[in-house]
Design a protein around this motif. Structure first.
Motif, short mmCIF file in Angstrom:
data_model
loop_
_atom_site.label_atom_id
_atom_site.label_comp_id
_atom_site.label_asym_id
_atom_site.label_seq_id
_atom_site.Cartn_x
_atom_site.Cartn_y
_atom_site.Cartn_z
N UNK A 283 -22.57 -42.15 52.21
CA UNK A 283 -22.13 -40.76 52.39
C UNK A 283 -21.77 -40.14 51.04
N UNK A 284 -21.17 -40.94 50.15
CA UNK A 284 -20.83 -40.45 48.83
C UNK A 284 -22.05 -40.08 48.02
N UNK A 285 -23.14 -40.82 48.21
CA UNK A 285 -24.39 -40.50 47.51
C UNK A 285 -24.92 -39.15 47.99
N UNK A 286 -24.83 -38.93 49.29
CA UNK A 286 -25.39 -37.71 49.87
C UNK A 286 -24.51 -36.49 49.65
N UNK A 287 -23.19 -36.67 49.71
CA UNK A 287 -22.31 -35.50 49.65
C UNK A 287 -21.14 -35.61 48.72
N UNK A 288 -21.12 -36.63 47.89
CA UNK A 288 -20.03 -36.77 46.94
C UNK A 288 -18.80 -37.43 47.53
N UNK A 289 -17.76 -37.51 46.71
CA UNK A 289 -16.54 -38.20 47.11
C UNK A 289 -15.88 -37.54 48.33
N UNK A 290 -15.98 -36.22 48.42
CA UNK A 290 -15.35 -35.50 49.52
C UNK A 290 -15.92 -35.96 50.86
N UNK A 291 -17.24 -36.11 50.95
CA UNK A 291 -17.86 -36.54 52.20
C UNK A 291 -17.52 -38.01 52.49
N UNK A 292 -17.46 -38.81 51.44
CA UNK A 292 -17.12 -40.22 51.61
C UNK A 292 -15.73 -40.36 52.21
N UNK A 293 -14.76 -39.62 51.67
CA UNK A 293 -13.39 -39.68 52.17
C UNK A 293 -13.31 -39.10 53.58
N UNK A 294 -14.04 -38.03 53.83
CA UNK A 294 -14.04 -37.40 55.15
C UNK A 294 -14.53 -38.37 56.22
N UNK A 295 -15.61 -39.09 55.92
CA UNK A 295 -16.16 -40.05 56.87
C UNK A 295 -15.18 -41.20 57.12
N UNK A 296 -14.54 -41.67 56.04
CA UNK A 296 -13.57 -42.77 56.19
C UNK A 296 -12.36 -42.31 57.01
N UNK A 297 -11.89 -41.09 56.73
CA UNK A 297 -10.73 -40.55 57.46
C UNK A 297 -11.09 -40.30 58.93
N UNK A 298 -12.31 -39.82 59.17
CA UNK A 298 -12.76 -39.57 60.54
C UNK A 298 -12.81 -40.86 61.33
N UNK A 299 -13.26 -41.95 60.69
CA UNK A 299 -13.30 -43.24 61.35
C UNK A 299 -11.90 -43.71 61.71
N UNK A 300 -10.98 -43.58 60.77
CA UNK A 300 -9.60 -44.03 61.01
C UNK A 300 -8.95 -43.27 62.15
N UNK A 301 -9.09 -41.95 62.15
CA UNK A 301 -8.45 -41.13 63.18
C UNK A 301 -9.11 -41.29 64.54
N UNK A 302 -10.44 -41.36 64.56
CA UNK A 302 -11.14 -41.47 65.85
C UNK A 302 -10.83 -42.80 66.52
N UNK A 303 -10.75 -43.88 65.73
CA UNK A 303 -10.44 -45.18 66.31
C UNK A 303 -8.97 -45.28 66.69
N UNK A 304 -8.09 -44.81 65.80
CA UNK A 304 -6.67 -45.00 66.01
C UNK A 304 -6.05 -44.09 67.04
N UNK A 305 -6.62 -42.90 67.24
CA UNK A 305 -6.04 -41.97 68.20
C UNK A 305 -6.93 -41.82 69.42
#
Length: 454
Positions: A283-305
Motif C-alpha cells: 500500500x505504501x508503494x501505491x499511495x505512500x506512507x499515508x495509505x500504508x498507515x491508513x490500511x494498518x489503522x483500518x485493520x486494527x479498528x475493524x478487527x478490534x471493534x
C-alpha cells in the motif's frame, strides 16, 4: 391455531424466551461481511502470498468456492430448524442432544476466544501507533464498548455494522484506485498480470491447497449469520440467503485486493524482509506512507471493534440457546425487558473477554490463536454430517447433490483444513472437548438435568 403457528415459525420454541424478529436479509449480509472483514487479507497477505507461490488471488477464489458448500449446508438446515444456536441447534435436533452439546461446546471455544484474539491484535497495533497508552487499556475500551452496544440491541449493532462496512469499503476503494493508478502509470510497474491468479512456473497443487487452508480461515464468521435466525424477519430462508450473498461479496473483494497487491509486487521482493506487514508495504508503494498507515489503522479498528462486536453477538446467541435448552445455566437465556436481547449472556461474554484480554494479552496472539480455529472447523464437520444424516439417511428425500454430494465436498475441504492445524491446536482443542464430555456426563448422570428441546 395461533400457538401452533408461532411454534412452527420459531422452531417449536413457543413458551420459551424469544428474541425480536427485526433483521432483514441486507442486515444479515452486512453482519456477515463485518464478521469476515472485507479487508481481512490486509493482515495476512504476506503468509498467503508466500504459501501459495505468489498466487494469493487463486487462494481466495478456490476458498470462496469451497466455503460455498458449507454455506449450502447451513441454508438447508436453517430452513429445517429456524432457531438460534447455529450448528449446536441443528445437531441437537437432527442427531441428538449429546452431539449437539459437544458441537456447541466446540463452537464456544471459537466464538469466545475470537473476540479476545481480535482485541489483543488491535490493541497491540494501536499501542504501536500510540505507545503512551498501554495495550491493555485499548483492550478494556474495546470490550466495554462492544458489550454495551450488544446489550442495547441488534438494531444498534446493525447500525454500527453499517457504518463500519462503509468505512472498510472506503479504505479498500482508496487502495484499489491508487493501486490501479500506480500499476498503469508508474515506470517501475510491470503492468497487469495473471500471475496472482495462476503462475505455471510456481503452481503446485499441494502448495496452493496448503495456502487455501490458511485462506479458508478468512471466511470463518459467515456462519455467525446462523446464530441470528430468531432475530430474522424470514427465519427459514433469510439467514441462508444472507450467507450466500455475503460469501460471494467478500470473496470478490478478497480476490480484487489481492490481485491488485499481487500486480504491484508480483515477485514479493518488496516485502520479503517483512512478510507480517506485506500488505501495508505494498500500500505504501501505491499511495505512500499515508495509505500504508491508513490500511494498518483500518485493520486494527475493524478487527478490534467491528469484527469483535459481531463475534460477541454470535457467542451470546449460542449461550442463549444452550441456556434455554438447559445445557448451560438457564440464567443465560434471560432477555432484557426493554431491548429484547440476551443481556445476561452478553454481559457474561463481555466479562470473560475482559478477563482473558488482561490475562492472555501478554502472551501474544500465537497462544490464543491455537484454540480459535479448532472449534469452528470441528463444528463445520458436524454440520455436513448432520445434513447427510437428517436429509439423506433419516428423511430419505432423494436429493443426491444437495444432501449428499455437496455436504461430502464441504466435509472434505474442511477436513483437509482441520488436518492442517498444528498439533498443539489439535491437542488443546481435543482437551477442551474432553472437558465438555465430563461436564455433560456430570450434568446428565449425576445432577440428572434434562434437556428440553422442541
Amino acid at each position: 391455531m395461533k400457538t401452533k403457528t408461532l411454534e412452527k415459525a420459531s422452531g417449536g420454541q413457543a413458551g420459551k424466551p424469544k428474541l425480536r424478529q427485526i433483521m432483514s436479509v441486507p442486515d444479515m449480509v452486512v453482519y456477515g461481511l463485518i464478521f469476515m472483514v472485507p479487508i481481512a487479507p490486509f493482515g495476512i497477505y504476506g503468509g498467503i502470498f508466500t504459501e501459495s507461490g505468489g498466487m494469493p488471488t487463486l487462494v481466495y477464489i478456490v476458498g470462496t468456492c469451497a466455503m460455498a458448500f458449507t454455506a449450502l449446508s447451513y441454508a438447508s438446515l436453517g430452513r429445517e430448524y429456524p432457531v438460534s444456536g447455529s450448528v449446536y441447534a441443528y445437531a441437537s435436533r437432527a442427531i441428538g442432544p449429546a452431539v449437539g452439546f459437544l458441537t456447541g461446546w466446540a463452537l464456544m471455544l471459537d466464538y469466545i476466544l475470537s473476540p479476545v484474539l481480535l482485541y489483543v491484535v488491535s490493541s497491540t497495533a494501536l499501542h504501536g501507533i500510540v505507545p503512551e497508552v498501554p495495550a491493555w487499556a485499548f483492550g478494556i475500551v474495546f470490550v466495554v464498548a462492544n458489550t454495551l452496544v450488544n446489550v442495547r440491541g441488534i438494531e444498534t449493532a446493525s447500525m454500527v455494522n453499517r457504518i463500519a462496512l462503509v468505512l472498510e469499503i472506503l479504505c479498500l476503494a482508496v487502495f484499489a484506485v491508487l493501486g490501479v493508478h500506480w500499476i498503469m502509470a508508474d515506470p517501475s510497474s510491470k503492468g497487469f498480470s495473471l500471475d496472482p491468479v495462476f503462475n505455471a512456473s510456481t503452481f503446485d497443487p499441494n502448495l496452493v491447497m496448503s495456502a487455501v487452508s490458511l485462506g479458508v480461515l478468512s471466511f470463518l464468521g459467515f456462519d455467525g449469520i446462523a446464530t441470528l435466525a430468531e432475530e430474522a424477519k424470514d427465519a427459514r430462508r433469510g439467514p441462508g440467503r444472507a450467507m450466500m450473498v455475503s460469501l460471494a461479496i467478500v470473496g470478490t473483494l478478497f480476490a480484487v485486493q489481492t490481485y491488485i497487491a499481487g500486480c504491484i509486487s508480483p515477485d514479493g521482493a518488496a516485502f520479503a524482509h517483512d512478510t507480517d506487514n506485506a500488505f501495508y508495504i505494498v500500500a505504501g508503494i501505491a499511495g505512500g506512507k499515508a495509505l500504508s498507515i491508513t490500511c494498518a489503522l483500518a485493520t486494527a479498528l475493524s478487527w478490534g471493534i467491528f469484527t469483535a462486536l459481531a463475534a460477541q453477538t454470535a457467542i451470546s446467541r449460542i449461550l442463549f440457546a444452550m441456556g434455554r435448552d438447559g445445557n448451560l445455566p438457564r440464567v443465560l437465556s434471560k432477555i432484557h425487558p426493554k431491548y429484547k436481547t440476551p443481556y445476561v449472556a452478553t454481559l457474561f461474554v463481555g466479562a470473560v473477554s475482559l478477563v482473558l484480554v488482561l490475562a492472555l494479552g501478554r502472551f501474544g496472539t500465537d497462544t490464543i490463536s491455537l484454540f480459535v480455529n479448532f472449534g469452528a472447523l470441528t463444528a463445520f464437520l458436524v454440520l455436513h454430517v448432520t445434513v447427510i444424516w437428517h436429509f439423506f439417511i433419516k428423511k430419505r428425500d432423494g436429493k443426491v447433490f444437495a444432501h449428499l454430494i455437496s455436504p461430502l465436498i464441504g466435509f472434505a475441504v474442511i477436513a483437509y483444513t482441520w488436518v492442517s492445524l498444528s498439533m498443539p491446536a489439535k491437542l488443546l482443542g481435543i482437551s477442551w472437548v474432553a472437558i465438555g464430555i465430563v461436564y455433560y456426563l456430570v450434568m446428565r448422570k449425576v445432577l440428572k438435568r434434562e434437556v428440553t428441546l422442541a
